[in-house]
Scaffold this active site. Structure first.
Site, PDB file in Angstrom:
ATOM      1  N   THR A 239       5.014  -3.497  18.246  1.00 35.89           N
ATOM      2  CA  THR A 239       5.623  -3.009  19.466  1.00 35.89           C
ATOM      3  C   THR A 239       6.147  -1.588  19.385  1.00 35.89           C
ATOM      4  OG1 THR A 239       7.539  -3.134  20.888  1.00 35.89           O
ATOM      5  CG2 THR A 239       7.683  -3.971  18.465  1.00 35.89           C
ATOM      6  N   ASP A 240       6.367  -0.720  20.321  1.00 35.47           N
ATOM      7  CA  ASP A 240       6.910   0.761  20.077  1.00 35.47           C
ATOM      8  C   ASP A 240       8.426   0.642  19.904  1.00 35.47           C
ATOM      9  OD1 ASP A 240       7.842  -0.180  22.591  1.00 35.47           O
ATOM     10  OD2 ASP A 240       7.193   1.603  23.901  1.00 35.47           O
ATOM     11  N   GLU A 241       8.738  -0.550  19.710  1.00 31.91           N
ATOM     12  CA  GLU A 241      10.441  -0.667  19.687  1.00 31.91           C
ATOM     13  C   GLU A 241      10.723  -0.126  18.159  1.00 31.91           C
ATOM     14  OE1 GLU A 241      12.749  -3.388  21.345  1.00 31.91           O
ATOM     15  OE2 GLU A 241      11.572  -3.557  23.037  1.00 31.91           O
TER      16      GLU A 241
ATOM     17  N   TYR B 180      15.318  -7.802  16.940  1.00 31.55           N
ATOM     18  CA  TYR B 180      13.710  -8.110  17.342  1.00 31.55           C
ATOM     19  C   TYR B 180      13.402  -7.014  16.606  1.00 31.55           C
ATOM     20  CZ  TYR B 180       9.685  -7.295  19.835  1.00 31.55           C
ATOM     21  OH  TYR B 180       8.107  -7.271  20.169  1.00 31.55           O
TER      22      TYR B 180
ATOM     23  N   LYS C  58      10.043  -6.833  13.888  1.00 30.62           N
ATOM     24  CA  LYS C  58       8.634  -6.292  13.977  1.00 30.62           C
ATOM     25  C   LYS C  58       8.461  -5.154  13.049  1.00 30.62           C
ATOM     26  CE  LYS C  58       6.130  -7.474  16.690  1.00 30.62           C
ATOM     27  NZ  LYS C  58       5.031  -8.415  16.822  1.00 30.62           N
TER      28      LYS C  58
ATOM     29  N   ARG D  55      11.746   2.703  30.355  1.00 29.24           N
ATOM     30  CA  ARG D  55      10.926   2.062  29.440  1.00 29.24           C
ATOM     31  C   ARG D  55       9.417   2.412  30.452  1.00 29.24           C
ATOM     32  NH1 ARG D  55      14.546   1.211  26.965  1.00 29.24           N
ATOM     33  NH2 ARG D  55      15.278  -0.873  26.078  1.00 29.24           N
TER      34      ARG D  55
ATOM     35  N   ASN E  38      15.133   1.641  34.800  1.00 26.26           N
ATOM     36  CA  ASN E  38      15.092   0.350  35.212  1.00 26.26           C
ATOM     37  C   ASN E  38      15.699   0.400  36.727  1.00 26.26           C
ATOM     38  OD1 ASN E  38      14.408  -0.618  32.697  1.00 26.26           O
ATOM     39  ND2 ASN E  38      16.758  -0.760  31.945  1.00 26.26           N
TER      40      ASN E  38
HETATM   41  P1  NAD Z   1       5.652 -14.119  24.147  1.00 26.47           P
HETATM   42  O1  NAD Z   1       6.923 -14.333  23.840  1.00 26.47           O
HETATM   43  O2  NAD Z   1       5.280 -14.492  25.550  1.00 26.47           O
HETATM   44  O3  NAD Z   1       4.727 -15.153  23.285  1.00 26.47           O
HETATM   45  C1  NAD Z   1       4.748 -15.453  22.018  1.00 26.47           C
HETATM   46  C2  NAD Z   1       4.085 -16.482  21.537  1.00 26.47           C
HETATM   47  O4  NAD Z   1       4.066 -16.842  19.987  1.00 26.47           O
HETATM   48  C3  NAD Z   1       4.235 -17.868  22.353  1.00 26.47           C
HETATM   49  O5  NAD Z   1       3.218 -18.759  22.653  1.00 26.47           O
HETATM   50  C4  NAD Z   1       5.144 -18.694  21.140  1.00 26.47           C
HETATM   51  O6  NAD Z   1       4.756 -20.193  21.492  1.00 26.47           O
HETATM   52  C5  NAD Z   1       4.251 -18.280  19.940  1.00 26.47           C
HETATM   53  N1  NAD Z   1       5.128 -18.479  18.819  1.00 26.47           N
HETATM   54  C6  NAD Z   1       6.433 -18.078  18.709  1.00 26.47           C
HETATM   55  N2  NAD Z   1       6.705 -18.341  17.271  1.00 26.47           N
HETATM   56  C7  NAD Z   1       5.573 -18.997  16.554  1.00 26.47           C
HETATM   57  C8  NAD Z   1       5.200 -19.518  15.414  1.00 26.47           C
HETATM   58  N3  NAD Z   1       6.355 -19.597  14.451  1.00 26.47           N
HETATM   59  N4  NAD Z   1       4.025 -20.125  15.072  1.00 26.47           N
HETATM   60  C9  NAD Z   1       3.079 -20.045  15.858  1.00 26.47           C
HETATM   61  N5  NAD Z   1       3.396 -19.619  17.375  1.00 26.47           N
HETATM   62  C10 NAD Z   1       4.511 -19.002  17.601  1.00 26.47           C
HETATM   63  O7  NAD Z   1       5.441 -12.799  23.615  1.00 26.47           O
HETATM   64  P2  NAD Z   1       4.433 -11.577  24.257  1.00 26.47           P
HETATM   65  O8  NAD Z   1       5.291 -10.720  24.940  1.00 26.47           O
HETATM   66  O9  NAD Z   1       3.325 -12.261  24.523  1.00 26.47           O
HETATM   67  O10 NAD Z   1       4.204 -10.766  22.989  1.00 26.47           O
HETATM   68  C11 NAD Z   1       3.133 -10.901  21.972  1.00 26.47           C
HETATM   69  C12 NAD Z   1       2.989  -9.970  20.807  1.00 26.47           C
HETATM   70  O11 NAD Z   1       2.827  -8.574  21.354  1.00 26.47           O
HETATM   71  C13 NAD Z   1       4.429 -10.137  19.925  1.00 26.47           C
HETATM   72  O12 NAD Z   1       3.946  -9.771  18.586  1.00 26.47           O
HETATM   73  C14 NAD Z   1       4.992  -8.655  20.627  1.00 26.47           C
HETATM   74  O13 NAD Z   1       5.894  -8.152  19.606  1.00 26.47           O
HETATM   75  C15 NAD Z   1       4.123  -7.967  21.147  1.00 26.47           C
HETATM   76  N6  NAD Z   1       4.372  -6.911  21.964  1.00 26.47           N
HETATM   77  C16 NAD Z   1       4.833  -7.246  23.094  1.00 26.47           C
HETATM   78  C17 NAD Z   1       4.874  -6.406  24.170  1.00 26.47           C
HETATM   79  C18 NAD Z   1       5.575  -6.910  25.511  1.00 26.47           C
HETATM   80  O14 NAD Z   1       5.915  -5.995  26.491  1.00 26.47           O
HETATM   81  N7  NAD Z   1       5.596  -8.100  25.906  1.00 26.47           N
HETATM   82  C19 NAD Z   1       4.853  -5.117  23.937  1.00 26.47           C
HETATM   83  C20 NAD Z   1       4.316  -4.717  22.923  1.00 26.47           C
HETATM   84  C21 NAD Z   1       4.007  -5.591  21.651  1.00 26.47           C
HETATM   85  O1  DAU Z   2       8.880  -1.936  24.381  1.00 20.49           O
HETATM   86  C1  DAU Z   2       7.827  -3.007  23.995  1.00 20.49           C
HETATM   87  C2  DAU Z   2       8.953  -4.405  24.111  1.00 20.49           C
HETATM   88  O2  DAU Z   2       9.184  -4.543  25.525  1.00 20.49           O
HETATM   89  C3  DAU Z   2       8.335  -5.675  23.306  1.00 20.49           C
HETATM   90  O3  DAU Z   2       8.172  -5.161  22.351  1.00 20.49           O
HETATM   91  C4  DAU Z   2       9.410  -6.647  23.618  1.00 20.49           C
HETATM   92  O4  DAU Z   2       8.618  -7.947  23.241  1.00 20.49           O
HETATM   93  C5  DAU Z   2       9.479  -6.827  25.293  1.00 20.49           C
HETATM   94  O5  DAU Z   2      10.230  -7.840  25.720  1.00 20.49           O
HETATM   95  C6  DAU Z   2       9.898  -5.502  25.828  1.00 20.49           C
HETATM   96  O6  DAU Z   2      11.363  -5.337  25.450  1.00 20.49           O
HETATM   97  P1  DAU Z   2      12.353  -5.068  26.537  1.00 20.49           P
HETATM   98  O7  DAU Z   2      13.684  -5.069  26.199  1.00 20.49           O
HETATM   99  O8  DAU Z   2      12.167  -3.348  26.548  1.00 20.49           O
HETATM  100  O9  DAU Z   2      12.009  -5.684  27.783  1.00 20.49           O
HETATM  101  P2  DAU Z   2      12.964  -6.402  28.649  1.00 20.49           P
HETATM  102  O10 DAU Z   2      12.124  -7.043  29.899  1.00 20.49           O
HETATM  103  O11 DAU Z   2      13.779  -7.454  28.245  1.00 20.49           O
HETATM  104  O12 DAU Z   2      13.834  -5.134  29.401  1.00 20.49           O
HETATM  105  C7  DAU Z   2      13.406  -4.124  30.103  1.00 20.49           C
HETATM  106  C8  DAU Z   2      14.651  -3.354  30.275  1.00 20.49           C
HETATM  107  O13 DAU Z   2      15.291  -3.943  31.366  1.00 20.49           O
HETATM  108  C9  DAU Z   2      15.480  -2.985  29.146  1.00 20.49           C
HETATM  109  O14 DAU Z   2      16.000  -1.728  29.371  1.00 20.49           O
HETATM  110  C10 DAU Z   2      16.588  -4.003  29.569  1.00 20.49           C
HETATM  111  C11 DAU Z   2      16.540  -4.104  30.995  1.00 20.49           C
HETATM  112  N1  DAU Z   2      17.047  -5.411  31.591  1.00 20.49           N
HETATM  113  C12 DAU Z   2      16.547  -6.431  31.050  1.00 20.49           C
HETATM  114  C13 DAU Z   2      16.754  -7.584  31.738  1.00 20.49           C
HETATM  115  C14 DAU Z   2      16.011  -9.049  31.130  1.00 20.49           C
HETATM  116  C15 DAU Z   2      18.028  -5.411  32.442  1.00 20.49           C
HETATM  117  O15 DAU Z   2      18.485  -4.343  33.044  1.00 20.49           O
HETATM  118  N2  DAU Z   2      18.235  -6.683  33.160  1.00 20.49           N
HETATM  119  C16 DAU Z   2      17.760  -7.841  32.658  1.00 20.49           C
HETATM  120  O16 DAU Z   2      18.102  -9.043  33.210  1.00 20.49           O
END
Ligand code: NAD
Ligand code: DAU
Length: 350
Positions: free
Chosen positions: A132-134, A157, A161, A221, A256
């Protein structure tokens, strides 16, 4: 080369799109989806491909090294696509240990299993770590994250990562494990769990509940449609260089509050509601602890070296996403009620 791929976290949001892409695009590959099925794992996300001949689901935990060793011995994997993680920042603030367990210890166990299984022949093998970019921290009003930006994670988190990224690189440098990494910005699209901002707000607009905006809603974001992310992973998996990292993003920054207003506008329009109806649901709430101000990715390396660019403009992507949620009320109901958890019992326990 024909691959047998261990894909972790395939029942989650991004993992399910990645699984679908590889299962359908590469019928010669075998994809084994290993997922623990935490609250975020939902096999209903994969209903359309669950009977594909080149796909298999295995329930298990990436933290369990003896189990991983057995799995590697059984399937003779040639590649790992590592998507499994605890992924929600707010949950990491209340339960950091769960994030260290899966993201740090789980990733290390997976690296160790791959290293042991491939020790006599690393040729053609790939361990692809999805990150992730975080990990880069928080930006001010200007600038972008490049692959050279120093790590500065600020939530449990992102710290977990970042640790996992370091361990992946350490296994490359120390043991010559053939790794690739990518760091992507915020994803959105179908099958996104409604604890994250976009699906949470769509669900709350549809059910007439408050739309919680943390702080003043000024945090920024950089949003990318999930299918563009998994397309980038496909390109990097097949043509990216071993040992390299690629940033993935769409140059699509939104405050946001502006994003949530755009969601309100589009949903009202699609449902034929009066202009401004859903905006009334916007509610400012206490800010997230340590809330990162701005993320923005510079994906020049990926564009110049591997030719990837995003395919969708945001307005189109968000419109497709809202349409998907409107057409998939049953999925949303199952997820919000917890009923999706019964699907595994029915499907895989006879
Ligand atoms: P998600 O939370 O939707 O899915 C995570 C999956 O991993 C789930 O199916 C869960 O059951 C499984 N899991 C969790 N712990 C486990 C374990 N111990 N063993 C086996 N399986 C396990 O996550 P996502 O949003 O799809 O993110 C997937 C990947 O991409 C992550 O590594 C996250 O850091 C990265 N990522 C996410 C975003 C985003 O915006 N969602 C952006 C950039 C990178
Ligand atoms: O940047 C990549 C990341 O993006 C991934 O690595 C993470 O797995 C993914 O969850 C996401 O993280 P964020 O924290 O940016 O996503 P989230 O949707 O939780 O929040 C987006 C923005 O909105 C953040 O600035 C927090 C804000 N927010 C979020 C929620 C859930 C609100 O204002 N209200 C809310 O209820």
């Amino acid at each position: 080369m024909k691959h047998t791929i261990l894909l972790t976290g395939g029942a989650g949001f991004i993992g399910s799109h990645l699984t679908r892409l590889f299962v359908t695009k590469y019928p010669d590959y075998r994809i084994v989806n290993l997922d623990k099925l935490t609250y975020a794992g939902n096999l209903e996300n994969l209903r359309d491909i669950e009977h594909a001949p080149n796909y298999q689901f295995v329930k298990g935990d990436i933290v369990d090294l003896p189990f991983l060793r057995t799995l590697f011995a059984e399937h003779q994997f040639t590649a790992v696509l590592h998507c499994a993680a605890e992924s929600h920042v707010d949950r990491s603030i209340t339960d950091p240990l769960a994030f260290v367990t899966t993201n740090v210890i789980g990733t290390t166990a997976l690296l160790q299993a791959a290293k042991e299984a491939w020790k006599d022949d690393m040729n053609g093998k790939i361990f692809y770590h999805i990150s992730t970019d975080e990990v880069y921290g928080s930006l001010g009003e200007t600038g972008f994250f490049t692959e050279e930006t120093a790590y500065d994670p600020r939530s449990p988190y992102s710290a977990s990562k970042a640790s996992s990224d370091h361990l992946v690189r350490a296994f490359h440098h120390t043991y010559k494990l053939p790794v690739k990494l990518s760091n992507c910005s915020n994803n959105y699209g179908p099958y996104h769990f409604p604890e994250k901002l976009i699906p949470l707000c769509i669900n709350n607009i549809l059910t007439n509940k408050p739309l919680p905006i943390y702080g003043k809603g000024e945090n920024v974001r950089d949003w990318l449609y999930v299918e563009d992310h998994v397309r980038a992973i496909d390109v990097i998996f097949h043509t990216g260089k071993i040992g390299e990292t690629y940033n993935i993003g769409g140059h699509n920054e939104w405050k946001n509050i502006d994003l949530v207003k755009e969601l309100c506008r589009q949903v009202d329009q699609k449902l034929g509601r009066d202009k401004g109806t859903s905006e009334k649901l916007i509610t400012y709430v206490t800010d997230r602890a340590g809330h990162d101000m701005r993320y923005a990715i510079d994906a020049t390396k990926l564009k110049n070296e591997l030719g990837w660019t995003p395919s969708l403009q945001f307005e189109e992507g968000i419109s497709k996403t809202i349409d998907w949620y409107l057409a998939n009320g049953e999925w949303l109901n199952h997820v919000t009620s917890g009923d999706y958890r019964e699907y595994y019992e029915k499907m895989y326990r006879g």
